[in-house]
Enzyme design. Sequence first.
Site, mmCIF file in Angstrom:
data_model
loop_
_atom_site.group_PDB
_atom_site.id
_atom_site.type_symbol
_atom_site.label_atom_id
_atom_site.label_comp_id
_atom_site.label_asym_id
_atom_site.label_seq_id
_atom_site.Cartn_x
_atom_site.Cartn_y
_atom_site.Cartn_z
ATOM 1 N N LYS A 113 0.779 -1.258 0.146
ATOM 2 C CA LYS A 113 -0.057 -0.078 -0.044
ATOM 3 C C LYS A 113 0.796 1.323 0.026
ATOM 4 O O LYS A 113 0.728 2.197 -0.562
ATOM 5 C CB LYS A 113 -0.861 -0.119 1.037
ATOM 6 C CG LYS A 113 -1.974 -1.130 0.756
ATOM 7 C CD LYS A 113 -2.683 -1.304 2.269
ATOM 8 C CE LYS A 113 -3.687 -2.582 2.174
ATOM 9 N NZ LYS A 113 -4.609 -2.997 3.346
ATOM 10 N N GLN A 156 -4.945 -1.617 9.500
ATOM 11 C CA GLN A 156 -4.717 -2.899 8.820
ATOM 12 C C GLN A 156 -5.391 -4.063 9.704
ATOM 13 O O GLN A 156 -5.105 -3.954 10.972
ATOM 14 C CB GLN A 156 -3.322 -3.434 8.408
ATOM 15 C CG GLN A 156 -3.002 -4.440 7.733
ATOM 16 C CD GLN A 156 -3.352 -4.289 6.282
ATOM 17 O OE1 GLN A 156 -3.741 -3.365 5.692
ATOM 18 N NE2 GLN A 156 -3.699 -5.500 5.750
ATOM 19 N N ASP A 203 -11.121 2.294 3.411
ATOM 20 C CA ASP A 203 -11.431 0.953 3.247
ATOM 21 C C ASP A 203 -13.136 0.456 2.992
ATOM 22 O O ASP A 203 -13.204 -0.487 2.623
ATOM 23 C CB ASP A 203 -11.077 0.102 4.322
ATOM 24 C CG ASP A 203 -9.637 -0.557 4.370
ATOM 25 O OD1 ASP A 203 -9.290 -1.018 3.400
ATOM 26 O OD2 ASP A 203 -9.035 -0.691 5.635
HETATM 27 N N1 GUN Z 1 -6.555 -6.990 5.799
HETATM 28 C C1 GUN Z 1 -6.763 -7.921 4.598
HETATM 29 N N2 GUN Z 1 -7.295 -6.976 3.845
HETATM 30 C C2 GUN Z 1 -7.531 -5.736 4.292
HETATM 31 C C3 GUN Z 1 -8.025 -4.733 3.695
HETATM 32 O O1 GUN Z 1 -8.531 -4.717 2.497
HETATM 33 N N3 GUN Z 1 -8.192 -3.537 4.521
HETATM 34 C C4 GUN Z 1 -7.380 -3.626 5.822
HETATM 35 N N4 GUN Z 1 -7.807 -2.356 6.623
HETATM 36 N N5 GUN Z 1 -7.096 -4.914 6.419
HETATM 37 C C5 GUN Z 1 -7.108 -5.869 5.449
#
Ligand code: GUN
Length: 283
Positions: A52, A96, A119
Site C-alpha cells: 500500500k 490494517q 477501506d
Molecule cells: N486485511 C486484509 N485485507 C484488508 C483490507 O483490505 N483492509 C484492511 N484494513 N485490512 C485488511
Amino acid sequence: MATIIDGKLISQQIKDEVKEKVAELKSQGREICLAVIQVGDNPASTVYVGNKKKACAYVGIKSLAYELPEETSEEELLSLVRELNGKEDVHGILVQLPLPAHVDEDKVIQTIAPEKDVDGFHPQSVGALSIGQPGFVSCTPAGIIQLLKRSDIEIDGKECVIMGRSNIVGKPMALLLLRENGTVTVCHSHTKNIKEVTRRADILVVAIGKAKMVDASYIKEGAVVIDVGMDRDENGKLCGDVDFEDVKEKAGAITPVPGGVGPMTIAMLMYNCLCAEGMGKGK
Ligand code: GUN
C-alpha cells in the site's frame, strides 16, 4: 480455453489514472495524505501494508506509517484514530486488519471518521452502499466491478453467484452486482446443493479462503470466474480458491492468482484516497 483477465494490467491503468489526477491536484497545492496503521507484526499484514505504501509513492499520495507494537491498548489505538480524524491534512485512514485479539475491531472501524474511511468498512459506508447512496466501497469488490467493466463483460441481467458472505468481500460484492442490475445469489457453507447454484452462474465470484476448492464441476461452460482467494497449495505455492488449471478449460474468462483480483484491491484504495480528498471541508 478461457480468456485470462489481467488484473495487473488493469490495476496499472487505474493507478496511472489516479496518478494523473493526483498530479493535477498537486499543481493546485492540494496534497493527498493516507495514514496507514499497523498493530503488531503479522507477516502478511506487513507485506500488504508495504504494498500500500509503495502504491501511494507511485501515484504521488503521501503516506504516514504508524507501526504500533502488539501490546498497544485499544484506548491508545482509538485515540490515535481520533487524532487523525481531526487532522485536516490527513484524508484517508486505514487500520490494517486483523488486529490483536485484545482490540475490538468493530470499535476501531466505527471510530474512523466516515469521510476518511477509504477501506469502506464503517457501518455508514456499508449502509450507504446498501441503499445506493454515495460513500466509500470496500476495495476488493469495487476492484472486481472494474475488472469486469474494463474487460467488456456485461453484468446487466446476468446470473451472478458469489461464494462467501464476508463483510469485506461477499456482502458488498452482492450489493455492487445488484447495483449493476445482475441477478445475485450468495452461497455459503450452509448452502444445499451448492454446485447446482454455482453452475447457474454467468459470473461466479469465489471468496471462500479454501485452496483450489472450486474445480470445473462447479462451473457452467463459458462462465466468467473471479477468484478472490490468496491461499497456499500443498507445496506452499500461492494459489487461489479456484483450481485454475481445471477451470480454465471450461470457463469463458478467468482471473489468475497471483495477478488477478489482488492488485485491483490496492488500485481501488488509491482511487478511494483520491475521492477522500474531495470530501474534505469546503472542497
Ligand atoms: N486485511 C486484509 N485485507 C484488508 C483490507 O483490505 N483492509 C484492511 N484494513 N485490512 C485488511
